[in-house]
Design a protein around this motif. Structure first.
Motif, mmCIF file in Angstrom:
data_model
loop_
_atom_site.group_PDB
_atom_site.id
_atom_site.type_symbol
_atom_site.label_atom_id
_atom_site.label_comp_id
_atom_site.label_asym_id
_atom_site.label_seq_id
_atom_site.Cartn_x
_atom_site.Cartn_y
_atom_site.Cartn_z
ATOM 1 N N GLU A 65 0.844 -1.191 0.000
ATOM 2 C CA GLU A 65 0.000 0.000 0.000
ATOM 3 C C GLU A 65 0.882 1.244 0.000
ATOM 4 O O GLU A 65 2.031 1.216 0.433
ATOM 5 N N SER A 66 0.340 2.339 -0.503
ATOM 6 C CA SER A 66 1.076 3.591 -0.502
ATOM 7 C C SER A 66 1.119 4.181 0.903
ATOM 8 O O SER A 66 0.260 3.901 1.751
ATOM 9 N N LYS A 67 2.108 5.005 1.135
ATOM 10 C CA LYS A 67 2.226 5.694 2.413
ATOM 11 C C LYS A 67 1.012 6.574 2.656
ATOM 12 O O LYS A 67 0.477 6.629 3.772
ATOM 13 N N GLU A 68 0.550 7.249 1.600
ATOM 14 C CA GLU A 68 -0.539 8.211 1.735
ATOM 15 C C GLU A 68 -1.873 7.557 2.096
ATOM 16 O O GLU A 68 -2.725 8.191 2.715
ATOM 17 N N GLU A 69 -2.071 6.295 1.691
ATOM 18 C CA GLU A 69 -3.375 5.668 1.875
ATOM 19 C C GLU A 69 -3.330 4.509 2.859
ATOM 20 O O GLU A 69 -4.283 3.738 2.985
ATOM 21 N N ARG A 70 -2.232 4.420 3.592
ATOM 22 C CA ARG A 70 -2.068 3.278 4.497
ATOM 23 C C ARG A 70 -3.095 3.270 5.627
ATOM 24 O O ARG A 70 -3.490 2.202 6.118
ATOM 25 N N ALA A 71 -3.525 4.436 6.076
ATOM 26 C CA ALA A 71 -4.487 4.490 7.186
ATOM 27 C C ALA A 71 -5.732 3.678 6.865
ATOM 28 O O ALA A 71 -6.293 2.992 7.738
ATOM 29 N N TYR A 72 -6.157 3.729 5.622
ATOM 30 C CA TYR A 72 -7.318 2.939 5.185
ATOM 31 C C TYR A 72 -7.013 1.451 5.247
ATOM 32 O O TYR A 72 -7.787 0.653 5.802
ATOM 33 N N THR A 73 -5.888 1.048 4.687
ATOM 34 C CA THR A 73 -5.562 -0.374 4.612
ATOM 35 C C THR A 73 -5.314 -0.964 5.989
ATOM 36 O O THR A 73 -5.669 -2.121 6.249
ATOM 37 N N ASP A 74 -4.712 -0.196 6.883
ATOM 38 C CA ASP A 74 -4.500 -0.686 8.249
ATOM 39 C C ASP A 74 -5.835 -1.015 8.912
ATOM 40 O O ASP A 74 -5.980 -2.059 9.560
ATOM 41 N N GLN A 75 -6.826 -0.141 8.744
ATOM 42 C CA GLN A 75 -8.127 -0.401 9.353
ATOM 43 C C GLN A 75 -8.813 -1.601 8.713
ATOM 44 O O GLN A 75 -9.338 -2.474 9.407
ATOM 45 N N VAL A 93 4.725 0.461 -0.269
ATOM 46 C CA VAL A 93 5.372 0.458 -1.576
ATOM 47 C C VAL A 93 4.567 1.395 -2.468
ATOM 48 O O VAL A 93 3.341 1.271 -2.550
ATOM 49 N N SER A 94 5.229 2.321 -3.127
ATOM 50 C CA SER A 94 4.521 3.248 -3.999
ATOM 51 C C SER A 94 3.764 2.474 -5.082
ATOM 52 O O SER A 94 4.323 1.564 -5.703
ATOM 53 N N PRO A 95 2.491 2.792 -5.333
ATOM 54 C CA PRO A 95 1.728 2.073 -6.357
ATOM 55 C C PRO A 95 2.403 2.063 -7.723
ATOM 56 O O PRO A 95 2.324 1.059 -8.440
ATOM 57 N N THR A 96 3.081 3.142 -8.082
ATOM 58 C CA THR A 96 3.729 3.188 -9.395
ATOM 59 C C THR A 96 4.942 2.275 -9.472
ATOM 60 O O THR A 96 5.430 1.994 -10.565
ATOM 61 N N ASP A 97 5.442 1.801 -8.327
ATOM 62 C CA ASP A 97 6.603 0.902 -8.307
ATOM 63 C C ASP A 97 6.217 -0.565 -8.180
ATOM 64 O O ASP A 97 7.070 -1.451 -8.282
ATOM 65 N N GLN A 98 4.938 -0.824 -7.976
ATOM 66 C CA GLN A 98 4.561 -2.175 -7.573
ATOM 67 C C GLN A 98 4.652 -3.209 -8.693
ATOM 68 O O GLN A 98 5.040 -4.361 -8.442
ATOM 69 N N VAL A 99 4.320 -2.832 -9.910
ATOM 70 C CA VAL A 99 4.422 -3.818 -10.993
ATOM 71 C C VAL A 99 5.883 -4.218 -11.221
ATOM 72 O O VAL A 99 6.195 -5.397 -11.403
ATOM 73 N N GLY A 100 6.782 -3.243 -11.191
ATOM 74 C CA GLY A 100 8.198 -3.561 -11.334
ATOM 75 C C GLY A 100 8.701 -4.448 -10.215
ATOM 76 O O GLY A 100 9.450 -5.413 -10.452
ATOM 77 N N PRO A 312 -9.724 24.625 -21.788
ATOM 78 C CA PRO A 312 -9.869 23.862 -20.544
ATOM 79 C C PRO A 312 -8.685 22.922 -20.335
ATOM 80 O O PRO A 312 -8.209 22.280 -21.279
ATOM 81 N N ALA A 313 -8.231 22.852 -19.107
ATOM 82 C CA ALA A 313 -7.086 21.993 -18.791
ATOM 83 C C ALA A 313 -7.521 20.537 -18.770
ATOM 84 O O ALA A 313 -8.476 20.170 -18.088
ATOM 85 N N ILE A 314 -6.824 19.717 -19.543
ATOM 86 C CA ILE A 314 -7.128 18.285 -19.623
ATOM 87 C C ILE A 314 -6.135 17.526 -18.745
ATOM 88 O O ILE A 314 -4.929 17.538 -18.995
ATOM 89 N N SER A 315 -6.650 16.873 -17.718
ATOM 90 C CA SER A 315 -5.805 16.122 -16.793
ATOM 91 C C SER A 315 -5.840 14.633 -17.107
ATOM 92 O O SER A 315 -6.731 14.158 -17.818
ATOM 93 N N PHE A 316 -4.875 13.909 -16.563
ATOM 94 C CA PHE A 316 -4.912 12.453 -16.614
ATOM 95 C C PHE A 316 -5.934 11.946 -15.592
ATOM 96 O O PHE A 316 -6.127 12.557 -14.535
ATOM 97 N N SER A 317 -6.565 10.844 -15.884
ATOM 98 C CA SER A 317 -7.429 10.190 -14.913
ATOM 99 C C SER A 317 -7.076 8.707 -14.864
ATOM 100 O O SER A 317 -6.473 8.175 -15.794
ATOM 101 N N GLY A 318 -7.454 8.091 -13.780
ATOM 102 C CA GLY A 318 -7.130 6.677 -13.644
ATOM 103 C C GLY A 318 -8.011 5.983 -12.627
ATOM 104 O O GLY A 318 -8.712 6.606 -11.830
ATOM 105 N N ILE A 319 -7.971 4.669 -12.677
ATOM 106 C CA ILE A 319 -8.691 3.828 -11.732
ATOM 107 C C ILE A 319 -7.678 3.065 -10.905
ATOM 108 O O ILE A 319 -6.795 2.395 -11.443
ATOM 109 N N LYS A 320 -7.789 3.174 -9.592
ATOM 110 C CA LYS A 320 -6.970 2.365 -8.702
ATOM 111 C C LYS A 320 -7.758 1.132 -8.298
ATOM 112 O O LYS A 320 -8.947 1.224 -7.972
#
Length: 436
Positions: A65-75, A93-100, A312-320
């Motif tokens: 789990e990411s550092k930022e979202e660990r509080a959720y996973t711990d519970q 582990v950073s989500p962007t590093d997990q597949v590697g 209009p600013a076009i951002s990236f979006s994604g599904i976790k």
């Protein structure tokens, strides 16, 4: 990477247009895949409940789990252990590093049983036979989550993930420093000129200028793109076209109000400066919302990203989504955890702890989410977002473009030369991957 009333909120989850992906290259089954076949129901019309699958005797799980979202996973891990008697260890582990990391540690049995990563990594994970399909809970997952999230968690027509959040990013701002959210980057510059003082480490705007994920609006808003045909044509790269170069002019103009090298802008540094009031505006995702609300309270504002070049600013979006390691010795327990962690309750915990946007349809309608005053800004931004390509070649994009951005920002390199070189590197990597 909360959102508004139901009508607006539903728009968030239509943000990921249909992702057309290349077919899976799975040619061999892992031991876990073979072992679980006897435990899987073949009746697609049968609804599977949590009680229909039992953890393996002696099962114990490790979750990344990411550092930022660990509080959720711990519970959630504590609740899962209490219900099923399966111990869960959470590792950061950073989500962007997990597949590697999974590529290296999966076959040797050192990887986590359940992992989390953005959907743009899915094609690479599937092609390398690293994850198991979401088969036992496929029907419930599809029924309970948005169509966009199912599309994002699927590859080659097969559902692999257990969706848990939809993400894009927006403009956070401190209302004590910025009375009204800017609607254009021209306004951002004017506001920031009055606030930026490098000698005091104070800035009007700070974002990860060298990170392609957050800097994509400066490509896409004026006509740039990653791959053609909705992100599926690796031979058509639009990161150095005329539109992208037009957006780079706006990007370069911001160096005046953010005279900091890209390597010195990290999430931790930026987070500290924003929460302390030394940064007035930050481009970031919903994962920062809980912490920012705690630090700023009523002073926190969120707005869509300002226009770029008048557009209009076009951002990236994604599904976790959670995914199950194909090499796990406990596939039943791992699938059960991934499903348990992403039901309505699990997604509401994630929303409460870190400010995520649920994909679960019932969680979307819950007052906790539907009445959140911050949801509308992300919902509005999502209308102008584009899904990250999920083909494996997307993995070849990040490093070359990130290096080009650092050259443009830090050294003032000509954007065309830097991006031409980045595109050449991506093409070489794509061809190399194809040749394997």
């Amino acid at each position: 990477m909360k959102f508004n009333k139901i009508a607006v909120l539903l728009a968030v989850f239509s943000l990921v247009f249909a992702l057309t992906a290349c077919g899976s290259s799975k040619t061999a089954e892992t031991p876990a895949a073979t072992e679980t076949k006897t435990a899987q129901s073949t009746d697609a019309a049968t609804t599977t409940t949590d009680d229909a699958i039992k953890p393996e005797e002696g099962a114990k799980l490790t979750v990344w789990e990411s550092k930022e979202e660990r509080a959720y996973t711990d519970q959630i891990a504590q609740e899962f252990t209490a219900k099923y008697g399966v111990p869960v260890t959470v590792e950061e582990v950073s989500p962007t590093d997990q597949v590697g990391k999974l590529t290296q540690d999966g076959p040797s049995g050192l990887a986590a049983d359940v992992v989390i990563f953005p959907h743009d990594n899915l094609g690479k994970a599937v092609s390398a036979n690293l994850i198991l399909p979401n088969d036992i809970f496929e029907k419930e997952t599809k029924e309970q989550n948005t169509e966009a999230s199912i599309t994002g968690a699927s590859y080659g027509g097969t559902l692999y993930g257990y969706p848990r959040s939809a993400e894009t990013y927006a403009l956070y701002y401190n209302k004590d420093l910025v009375k009204e959210a800017p609607t254009s980057f021209e306004q951002v510059i004017e506001i920031s000129k009055k606030l930026t003082d490098k000698s005091k480490n104070k800035y009007g705007l700070m974002w990860e200028a060298g990170n392609f994920y957050f800097t994509y609006p400066f490509f896409a808003s004026t006509g740039g793109y990653v791959f053609g045909k909705n992100g599926t044509d690796k031979s058509d790269i639009g990161l150095n076209n005329a539109g992208a170069l037009e957006g780079m002019k706006v990007y370069q103009s911001l160096r005046e109000i953010l005279p900091v090298k890209t390597g010195d802008i990290t999430p931790d540094i930026k987070r500290g400066l924003f929460t302390s009031g030394d940064v007035a505006m930050d481009i970031n995702g919903p994962w920062e919302l809980a912490g920012y609300k705690q630090a700023l309270g009523d002073k926190l504002g969120i707005a869509p990203i300002p226009t770029i070049g008048g557009k209009p600013a076009i951002s990236f979006s994604g599904i976790k989504a959670w995914y199950v390691n194909a090499y796990t010795p406990y596939p039943n327990a791992a699938k059960l955890f991934a499903h348990f962690a992403t039901d309505k309750h699990g997604q509401l915990v994630l929303n409460e702890k870190v400010g995520s946007v649920p994909t679960n349809l019932e969680a979307q309608k819950d007052p906790q989410v539907a009445n959140d005053p911050y949801v509308s800004a992300f919902a509005e931004q999502s209308k102008n977002s584009q899904p990250m390509p999920s083909i494996p070649e997307m993995g070849n994009v990040w490093a070359p473009v990130g290096a080009a951005l650092s050259e443009i920002w830090d050294s003032g390199k000509d954007p065309k030369a830097a991006l031409d070189n980045a595109v050449k590197q991506i093409q070489d990597l794509n061809n190399g991957a194809t040749a394997k």
